[in-house]
Design a protein around this motif. Structure first.
Motif, mmCIF file in Angstrom:
data_model
loop_
_atom_site.group_PDB
_atom_site.id
_atom_site.type_symbol
_atom_site.label_atom_id
_atom_site.label_comp_id
_atom_site.label_asym_id
_atom_site.label_seq_id
_atom_site.Cartn_x
_atom_site.Cartn_y
_atom_site.Cartn_z
ATOM 1 N N PHE A 11 0.772 -1.120 0.060
ATOM 2 C CA PHE A 11 -0.021 0.116 -0.040
ATOM 3 C C PHE A 11 0.876 1.129 -0.012
ATOM 4 O O PHE A 11 1.778 1.528 0.832
ATOM 5 N N ARG A 16 -3.173 4.347 1.069
ATOM 6 C CA ARG A 16 -3.463 4.150 2.615
ATOM 7 C C ARG A 16 -4.582 5.561 2.934
ATOM 8 O O ARG A 16 -5.528 5.496 3.320
ATOM 9 N N TRP A 20 -8.346 5.557 4.197
ATOM 10 C CA TRP A 20 -8.690 6.263 5.472
ATOM 11 C C TRP A 20 -10.062 7.282 5.087
ATOM 12 O O TRP A 20 -10.923 7.520 5.931
#
Length: 494
Positions: A11, A16, A20
């Motif tokens: 990732f 990432r 999120w």
């Protein structure tokens, strides 16, 4: 060749942050959805009642009263939480609170919350051991106190007994909470209460007496629960019926009422007064003094009590099961259960034959009747079905305005059925409340807010069933738990 030189991380930083971001947006979306659903639920509440009878569901008339409520009302449930009717009382009052947030409900257990109980005692000036299991309605200092015993209707049913004397037990058959609570809500929000006067001076029933048979304290309490302030009144000397008298109650005089007092009573009726006349058969040797006045208003009163061997327990009482068609008794007949009154040695009270003279424009309706094979205790022992109560009404006369409105009167041949003992039997209290509210022309309290049946479930176990239940509790349940534990242990070993 170095195989790890060109390897990329699973990732990247961008991926990432994108993950999120999606989690954050999803969380915000769920929270927004929850907020919107709660907002819609608050503005458009919908409730489903899953019980068979909808025990706490409010009637349309009660909801109309709550919708019109603009004052803050505090309701204090001063109750023992172990009382069998406590959950029903609290659950019903919570429905009032949910229907209008201006109704504030709090509960105080006087056995387990000593500090809060002392505050209630001081705030509402309660004293004595009898002040328990109360519901207090308070609006701007106007307080209505409801005795929890008056919320439930009981009947006497025979039980198996070994002796010669029959034994009976009290069984709850109906819960009157909604009718009483709605009435109390109206009482504390009204600026001018209604007032009922009990005539005194001729050995009538005392509205302040706790005597089991002749006391009328519970009937007076029933009147207060129906938003009516009670007082006593003597018409001896120069006294007259006060202007604030909305209802005059003549409760079973044992001594003859003097002619001068009868004259003032009839003047009150001529002015459009409302009167509840309750006779009995214990002063027959002298008469009540009211028979002549009642005759002029189209009511015939027998000088003899009625016996009904087909509908009696002791031989002196009568269980009345037949009713006429009138607003006073119609709610009893249409209530869905068995309508009945429990009276004691009643006199026959019926409509006077046509052409007997008297006040013009009077309508007399017979309300309740004894059984077909009843008989009079005197006067040759006539047999048949006898009327035991009547309703009298004189409509408005064109061009004539009376000081108090249209005359209304209810006459019953028994006065003990509203005494402290019998008022809780079958529909006696209901009849008293319906008669009073019809006399006061409060049709709202006659039909819309009814009673809720109380159903009793009983499980009878013999000696064999009790032994089986005992072994199930002492051996079966522990053995079952042991087997479950052994099964889990064996599975983990494998």
């Amino acid at each position: 060749m170095d195989s790890g030189r060109g390897t990329q991380p699973s990732f990247s930083a961008g991926r990432r942050w994108a993950g999120w971001l999606r989690v954050g947006l999803g969380t915000v979306s769920v929270l927004a959805l929850v907020v919107m659903v709660n907002h819609l639920a608050q503005r458009h509440p919908v409730r489903w009642y899953v019980t068979a009878e909808g025990e706490t569901k409010l009637s349309p008339q009660t909801r109309a009263v709550l919708d019109s409520l603009t004052n803050e009302v505090r309701v204090t449930v001063f109750y023992d939480r172990e009382d069998p009717f406590y959950p029903l009382v609290v659950g019903l009052l919570r429905e009032y609170q949910l229907a209008n947030p201006r109704v504030h409900v709090r509960t105080v257990d006087y056995l387990r919350q000593a500090g809060a109980a002392q505050q209630v005692f001081a705030e509402y000036q309660l004293a004595g051991a009898t002040n328990k299991n109360l519901v207090l309605f308070d609006c701007e200092g106007r307080v209505m106190r409801i005795d929890g015993r008056m919320l439930t209707q009981y009947t006497l049913e025979p039980v198996a007994a070994g002796g010669d004397q029959p034994e009976f037990r009290r069984r709850a058959v109906a819960f009157h909470g909604e009718r009483v609570f709605t009435s109390a809500l109206l009482a504390v929000t009204m600026s001018r209460p209604l007032r009922a006067y009990f005539l005194t001076g001729h050995e009538e029933h005392d509205p302040d007496s706790d005597h089991e048979t002749v006391g009328y304290r519970r009937f007076a309490g029933l009147l207060r629960q129906n938003c009516i302030v009670t007082s006593t009144l003597s018409l001896e000397g120069t006294n007259t019926v006060p202007e604030d008298c909305h209802l005059l109650i003549v409760a079973g005089p044992l001594r003859p009422v003097p002619e001068e007092v009868v004259r003032r009573l009839e003047e009150y009726l001529q002015q459009g007064g409302r009167m509840l006349v309750l006779l009995n058969s214990y002063g027959l040797s002298r008469g009540s003094g009211l028979e002549g006045m009642l005759s002029r208003w189209g009511v015939e009163v027998s000088p003899w009590p009625v016996l009904d061997r087909d509908n009696t327990i002791t031989g002196q009482d009568i269980k009345v099961l037949r009713f006429g068609n009138h607003p006073v008794v119609r709610p009893l007949v249409e209530g869905g259960g068995l309508a009945a009154l429990h009276v004691w040695r009643p006199r026959a009270v019926g409509r006077l034959a046509a052409g007997a003279g008297g006040v013009e424009g009077v309508t007399v309706t017979e309300l309740a009747f004894s059984g077909e094979r009843s008989r009079l205790m005197g006067g040759g022992g006539a047999t048949g079905s006898f009327p035991l109560a009547v309703a009298v009404e004189k409509g408005a006369v064109p061009g004539v305005v009376t000081a108090r409105g249209n005359t209304r009167m209810v006459v019953v041949g028994d006065s003990f059925f509203l005494g402290n003992q019998l008022i809780e039997s079958v529909n006696n209290a209901d009849f008293g409340a319906y008669a009073v509210n019809w006399l006061l022309d409060r049709t709202f309290l006659l039909h819309q807010v009814g009673s809720r049946p109380v159903r009793e479930f009983r499980v009878t176990l013999g000696a064999r069933e009790m032994r089986a239940l005992q072994w199930t509790l002492l051996g079966g349940i522990p053995a079952g738990l042991l087997l479950v534990g052994l099964g889990i242990w064996w599975r983990r070993r494998r």
